[in-house]
Design a protein around this motif. Structure first.
Motif, PDB file in Angstrom:
ATOM      1  N   ARG A   6       0.749  -1.235   0.031  1.00 20.07           N
ATOM      2  CA  ARG A   6      -0.019   0.133  -0.014  1.00 20.07           C
ATOM      3  C   ARG A   6       0.856   1.157   0.093  1.00 20.07           C
ATOM      4  O   ARG A   6       0.432   2.215  -0.706  1.00 20.07           O
ATOM      5  CB  ARG A   6      -1.071  -0.087   1.115  1.00 20.07           C
ATOM      6  N   GLU A   7       1.934   1.141   0.634  1.00 20.02           N
ATOM      7  CA  GLU A   7       2.767   2.383   0.923  1.00 20.02           C
ATOM      8  C   GLU A   7       3.630   2.628  -0.357  1.00 20.02           C
ATOM      9  O   GLU A   7       4.022   3.935  -0.757  1.00 20.02           O
ATOM     10  CB  GLU A   7       3.722   2.155   2.052  1.00 20.02           C
ATOM     11  N   HIS A  10       1.162   4.147  -5.575  1.00 22.37           N
ATOM     12  CA  HIS A  10       0.490   5.745  -5.512  1.00 22.37           C
ATOM     13  C   HIS A  10      -0.914   5.404  -5.719  1.00 22.37           C
ATOM     14  O   HIS A  10      -1.531   4.871  -6.853  1.00 22.37           O
ATOM     15  CB  HIS A  10       0.970   6.163  -6.970  1.00 22.37           C
ATOM     16  N   PRO A  11      -1.686   6.015  -4.813  1.00 19.78           N
ATOM     17  CA  PRO A  11      -3.104   6.030  -4.909  1.00 19.78           C
ATOM     18  C   PRO A  11      -3.588   7.133  -5.677  1.00 19.78           C
ATOM     19  O   PRO A  11      -2.818   8.114  -6.179  1.00 19.78           O
ATOM     20  CB  PRO A  11      -3.426   6.629  -3.364  1.00 19.78           C
ATOM     21  N   ALA A  46       4.746   8.007  -3.238  1.00 22.02           N
ATOM     22  CA  ALA A  46       3.570   7.340  -2.819  1.00 22.02           C
ATOM     23  C   ALA A  46       3.241   7.534  -1.254  1.00 22.02           C
ATOM     24  O   ALA A  46       1.840   7.610  -0.955  1.00 22.02           O
ATOM     25  CB  ALA A  46       3.682   5.871  -2.896  1.00 22.02           C
ATOM     26  N   ALA A  47       4.279   7.408  -0.492  1.00 25.62           N
ATOM     27  CA  ALA A  47       4.011   7.656   1.204  1.00 25.62           C
ATOM     28  C   ALA A  47       3.311   9.005   1.176  1.00 25.62           C
ATOM     29  O   ALA A  47       2.556   9.229   2.098  1.00 25.62           O
ATOM     30  CB  ALA A  47       5.274   7.422   1.597  1.00 25.62           C
ATOM     31  N   LYS A  49       1.562  10.785  -0.510  1.00 24.41           N
ATOM     32  CA  LYS A  49       0.265  10.878  -1.124  1.00 24.41           C
ATOM     33  C   LYS A  49      -0.723  10.340  -0.134  1.00 24.41           C
ATOM     34  O   LYS A  49      -1.746  10.638   0.008  1.00 24.41           O
ATOM     35  CB  LYS A  49       0.007  10.277  -2.547  1.00 24.41           C
ATOM     36  N   HIS A  50      -0.133   9.055   0.330  1.00 21.05           N
ATOM     37  CA  HIS A  50      -0.963   8.571   1.607  1.00 21.05           C
ATOM     38  C   HIS A  50      -1.144   9.140   2.691  1.00 21.05           C
ATOM     39  O   HIS A  50      -2.166   9.447   3.344  1.00 21.05           O
ATOM     40  CB  HIS A  50      -0.271   7.062   1.839  1.00 21.05           C
ATOM     41  N   LEU A  53      -3.777  11.951   2.170  1.00 22.48           N
ATOM     42  CA  LEU A  53      -5.027  11.200   2.198  1.00 22.48           C
ATOM     43  C   LEU A  53      -5.385  10.899   3.701  1.00 22.48           C
ATOM     44  O   LEU A  53      -6.480  11.083   3.920  1.00 22.48           O
ATOM     45  CB  LEU A  53      -5.104   9.917   1.522  1.00 22.48           C
ATOM     46  N   ALA A  54      -4.497  10.554   4.304  1.00 19.26           N
ATOM     47  CA  ALA A  54      -4.893  10.482   5.941  1.00 19.26           C
ATOM     48  C   ALA A  54      -5.058  11.892   6.160  1.00 19.26           C
ATOM     49  O   ALA A  54      -6.123  12.072   7.203  1.00 19.26           O
ATOM     50  CB  ALA A  54      -3.583   9.959   6.556  1.00 19.26           C
TER      51      ALA A  54
END
Length: 62
Positions: A6-7, A10-11, A46-47, A49-50, A53-54
Motif C-alpha cells: 500500500r505504501e 501511488h493512490p 506514494a508515501a 500521497k498516502h 489522504l490521511a
C-alpha cells in the motif's frame, strides 16, 4: 512477482472535479486538500500521497 505494498503504490488523486477553494482555509471543497497539497500531489511520493489522504480523512472528521 508480488503486488506493491500500500505504501509503495501511488493512490489515485482524490480530485472529483469540483474545485471550489475556500479563501479562508485555502482548502478545496471538492477533494478537501489544501492548495499546497494539490500543488505537491504530482511530484509527491506514494508515501506522501498516502499521508495527504490521511490528513484529508482527519479534516473530514473534524
Amino acid at each position: 512477482m508480488s503486488a506493491p505494498s500500500r505504501e509503495a503504490a501511488h493512490p489515485p488523486s482524490p480530485c472529483i472535479g469540483v474545485c471550489t477553494v475556500d479563501p479562508a482555509t485555502r482548502t478545496c471543497g471538492g477533494c478537501r486538500r489544501t492548495l499546497d497539497e494539490i500543488a505537491a500531489w504530482f511530484t509527491a511520493s506514494a508515501a506522501q500521497k498516502h499521508a495527504i489522504l490521511a490528513d484529508i480523512a482527519r479534516r473530514s472528521r473534524a
